[in-house]
Motif scaffolding. Structure first.
Motif, PDB file in Angstrom:
ATOM      1  N   SER A  21       0.834  -1.199   0.000  1.00 44.21           N
ATOM      2  CA  SER A  21       0.000   0.000   0.000  1.00 44.21           C
ATOM      3  C   SER A  21       0.872   1.254   0.000  1.00 44.21           C
ATOM      4  O   SER A  21       0.469   2.284  -0.541  1.00 44.21           O
ATOM      5  N   ARG A  60      -7.158   1.500  -1.581  1.00 41.66           N
ATOM      6  CA  ARG A  60      -7.965   2.249  -0.610  1.00 41.66           C
ATOM      7  C   ARG A  60      -7.119   2.704   0.573  1.00 41.66           C
ATOM      8  O   ARG A  60      -7.281   3.822   1.083  1.00 41.66           O
ATOM      9  N   GLU A  61      -6.209   1.842   1.006  1.00 43.23           N
ATOM     10  CA  GLU A  61      -5.327   2.235   2.109  1.00 43.23           C
ATOM     11  C   GLU A  61      -4.455   3.413   1.701  1.00 43.23           C
ATOM     12  O   GLU A  61      -4.244   4.350   2.484  1.00 43.23           O
ATOM     13  N   GLN A  64      -6.359   6.678   1.904  1.00 45.41           N
ATOM     14  CA  GLN A  64      -6.482   7.242   3.251  1.00 45.41           C
ATOM     15  C   GLN A  64      -5.216   7.991   3.654  1.00 45.41           C
ATOM     16  O   GLN A  64      -5.286   9.059   4.269  1.00 45.41           O
ATOM     17  N   ALA A  65      -4.073   7.417   3.308  1.00 48.57           N
ATOM     18  CA  ALA A  65      -2.814   8.086   3.638  1.00 48.57           C
ATOM     19  C   ALA A  65      -2.691   9.395   2.865  1.00 48.57           C
ATOM     20  O   ALA A  65      -2.287  10.425   3.419  1.00 48.57           O
ATOM     21  N   HIS A  67      -5.119  11.163   1.803  1.00 45.36           N
ATOM     22  CA  HIS A  67      -6.088  12.085   2.373  1.00 45.36           C
ATOM     23  C   HIS A  67      -5.531  12.749   3.633  1.00 45.36           C
ATOM     24  O   HIS A  67      -5.660  13.962   3.819  1.00 45.36           O
ATOM     25  N   ALA A  68      -4.875  11.940   4.460  1.00 45.80           N
ATOM     26  CA  ALA A  68      -4.296  12.490   5.688  1.00 45.80           C
ATOM     27  C   ALA A  68      -3.216  13.515   5.367  1.00 45.80           C
ATOM     28  O   ALA A  68      -2.981  14.434   6.149  1.00 45.80           O
ATOM     29  N   ARG A  69      -2.585  13.357   4.219  1.00 45.61           N
ATOM     30  CA  ARG A  69      -1.524  14.289   3.845  1.00 45.61           C
ATOM     31  C   ARG A  69      -2.040  15.482   3.056  1.00 45.61           C
ATOM     32  O   ARG A  69      -1.267  16.329   2.605  1.00 45.61           O
ATOM     33  N   MET A  74     -11.718  13.051   0.085  1.00 42.96           N
ATOM     34  CA  MET A  74     -12.580  11.868   0.120  1.00 42.96           C
ATOM     35  C   MET A  74     -14.031  12.304   0.289  1.00 42.96           C
ATOM     36  O   MET A  74     -14.367  13.014   1.235  1.00 42.96           O
ATOM     37  N   PRO A  76     -17.827  10.764   0.717  1.00 43.50           N
ATOM     38  CA  PRO A  76     -18.521   9.507   1.060  1.00 43.50           C
ATOM     39  C   PRO A  76     -19.322   8.951  -0.117  1.00 43.50           C
ATOM     40  O   PRO A  76     -20.084   9.683  -0.752  1.00 43.50           O
ATOM     41  N   ASN A  77     -19.106   7.698  -0.396  1.00 43.74           N
ATOM     42  CA  ASN A  77     -19.821   6.991  -1.460  1.00 43.74           C
ATOM     43  C   ASN A  77     -19.552   7.543  -2.860  1.00 43.74           C
ATOM     44  O   ASN A  77     -20.187   7.139  -3.819  1.00 43.74           O
ATOM     45  N   ARG A 169       1.616  20.374  -1.859  1.00 41.03           N
ATOM     46  CA  ARG A 169       0.250  20.897  -1.952  1.00 41.03           C
ATOM     47  C   ARG A 169       0.196  22.123  -2.858  1.00 41.03           C
ATOM     48  O   ARG A 169      -0.786  22.336  -3.576  1.00 41.03           O
TER      49      ARG A 169
ATOM     50  N   SER B  18     -19.991   5.160   5.156  1.00 45.11           N
ATOM     51  CA  SER B  18     -18.881   5.337   4.238  1.00 45.11           C
ATOM     52  C   SER B  18     -17.639   5.855   4.940  1.00 45.11           C
ATOM     53  O   SER B  18     -16.537   5.448   4.635  1.00 45.11           O
ATOM     54  N   GLN B  64      -3.198   3.407   8.142  1.00 46.33           N
ATOM     55  CA  GLN B  64      -2.416   4.129   7.134  1.00 46.33           C
ATOM     56  C   GLN B  64      -2.525   5.632   7.325  1.00 46.33           C
ATOM     57  O   GLN B  64      -1.535   6.357   7.185  1.00 46.33           O
ATOM     58  N   ALA B  68       0.478   8.190   8.241  1.00 44.39           N
ATOM     59  CA  ALA B  68       0.792   9.397   7.479  1.00 44.39           C
ATOM     60  C   ALA B  68       0.874  10.610   8.394  1.00 44.39           C
ATOM     61  O   ALA B  68       1.595  11.557   8.116  1.00 44.39           O
TER      62      ALA B  68
END
Lengths: 235, 235
Positions: A21, A60-61, A64-65, A67-69, A74, A76-77, A169, B18, B64, B68
């Motif tokens: 991932s 997907r993992e 998420q990483a 997104h955190a950065r 993200m 939903p759906n 960014r 979600s 994950q 991050a």
DNA sequence: GAATTGCGAATTGTTGACAATCAATATTTT
DNA sequence: AAAATATTGATTGTCAACAATTCGCAATTC
């Protein structure tokens, strides 16, 4: 028993399977920062999974990483989209970057050695040379190297990580646009002010010079184009 | 057909399904920052999944994201562990935090209104009061509120996010330790210097005061305990 | 003709199962 | 008995399938 059953490691199977991932993370990061897929565009799980030859889980993992950065949004759906950076966001990022870069210079002023100073002075000279020729394509990577050298030399990996995050960014903001010249002579003058403060081992002056430099770079970018379609290298 | 088939929404089923992994993220973050599970300890996927009533997928996605953000360490084929913060790491984080907090004050000095100034002055007074009584338990939350007020008022959400990230990581360092008093009169004197610079609308002075304050806080923490078993509130 | 409604396809969210790896104990060997 | 080795159990990494939601497009309605 036999060594390397896979005939072609293919860059994706070189690393341990466990960090799959994270490999996907790096790959998608490349796609995002490479600019082949502009801000706001959708990242399709299945398509990316097939492209990398894995299932949707690792993708997907990685999302998420990312997104955190702050590189991916993200919904939903709906899925993952490349983060859209508004002008207001860019201003915020520039202001933080000014403070972080200023702090890097401040820390560096307390510990810089002559070798690093020589490197920075050499970069200054090379930038002056290409600036005289108005060669923006040559100026751009030198400019990046100048800032990177400072950040990497300040002796704070945490700061460096945050700094490069912010730069990434900002890449989203000025993704794939034309470069606006004008003012990269003054930009290098600001660089010289930073190096002089470093040479004097003056932390406060180094911070002020660096902070001001980024702030002026922000203005240079902001005045050139309102929307996220302008690329500016003279920061 | 019937509304709310689950008798107890239980805080975990309220949000959309979600964003499940993000709910798990927040929950695990609470566990980490709450200190019920010290640094270096292992986070078991299956156990957490069962605890939250979901499968391992969302838990892994949350891992994950936490990785991050620097709260979790991932070791291939071993799993996720709460990030271990060395003293050197903590020094780095403090230095960045000094720069970021200083930048917050610098930005705030350019835009602060009288209401915010009044809030900060009120906090100063209350901190003086509890400091006179040597009431460290009362000082601690006020101190946090003082810094938070500044960061939230500076008008830069990106900066605020990074700042609170850094504070969270520092929590890992000084997790679950005793509080070292000593020097929180001087701490509040530094607070006052910050507010005075803000009152003067002097960005440079505000930065210097704030940067110095965090640096002195770093020293107060570092001298009190070498290992990650000391909690200090007078930052 | 424009807006709305109602499918059908595609995509996301989640799960449970399977394979691979690692930690710990039991066994064998020296 | 100590060290090295094998075995077992648990845990992680990955996948494919299922359920739920959303999107695109056609048919219908006003």
């Amino acid at each position: 028993m036999n060594n390397d059953p896979d005939p072609l490691p293919s860059e994706l199977e070189v690393l341990r399977s466990s960090s799959m991932s994270q490999v996907i993370y790096k790959e998608i990061e490349k796609i995002i920062l490479g600019g082949t897929l502009g801000p706001g565009e959708k990242l399709n799980e299945k398509a990316l999974a097939e492209r990398f030859g894995v299932s949707r889980g690792p993708v997907r993992e990685a999302f998420q990483a990312l997104h955190a950065r702050g590189l991916v949004e993200m919904i939903p759906n709906r899925g993952a989209f490349i983060q859209r950076i508004t002008k207001h966001d860019a201003v915020e990022i520039y202001d933080v970057r000014a403070g972080v870069f200023g702090t890097a210079c401040r820390l560096l002023a307390e510990r810089i050695d002559n070798a690093t100073l020589a490197d920075l002075n050499a970069l200054l000279a090379r930038m002056d040379a290409v600036a005289a020729k108005r060669d923006l394509d040559a100026y751009y990577p030198l400019n990046i190297e100048f800032h990177s050298t400072i950040v990497k030399s300040c002796g704070n990996a945490t700061l460096a990580s945050i700094y490069f995050d912010l730069v990434g960014r900002l890449h989203l903001f000025r993704a794939r646009g034309l470069v606006h010249g004008g003012g990269f002579e003054s930009s290098n003058a600001e660089h010289r002010a930073i190096v002089e403060a470093l040479d004097d081992r003056d932390p406060q002056a180094a911070f002020e010079a660096a902070y001001t430099h980024v702030q002026l770079g922000k203005r240079r970018v902001m005045v050139s184009g309102d929307g996220p379609q302008s690329n500016a290298s003279t920061t």
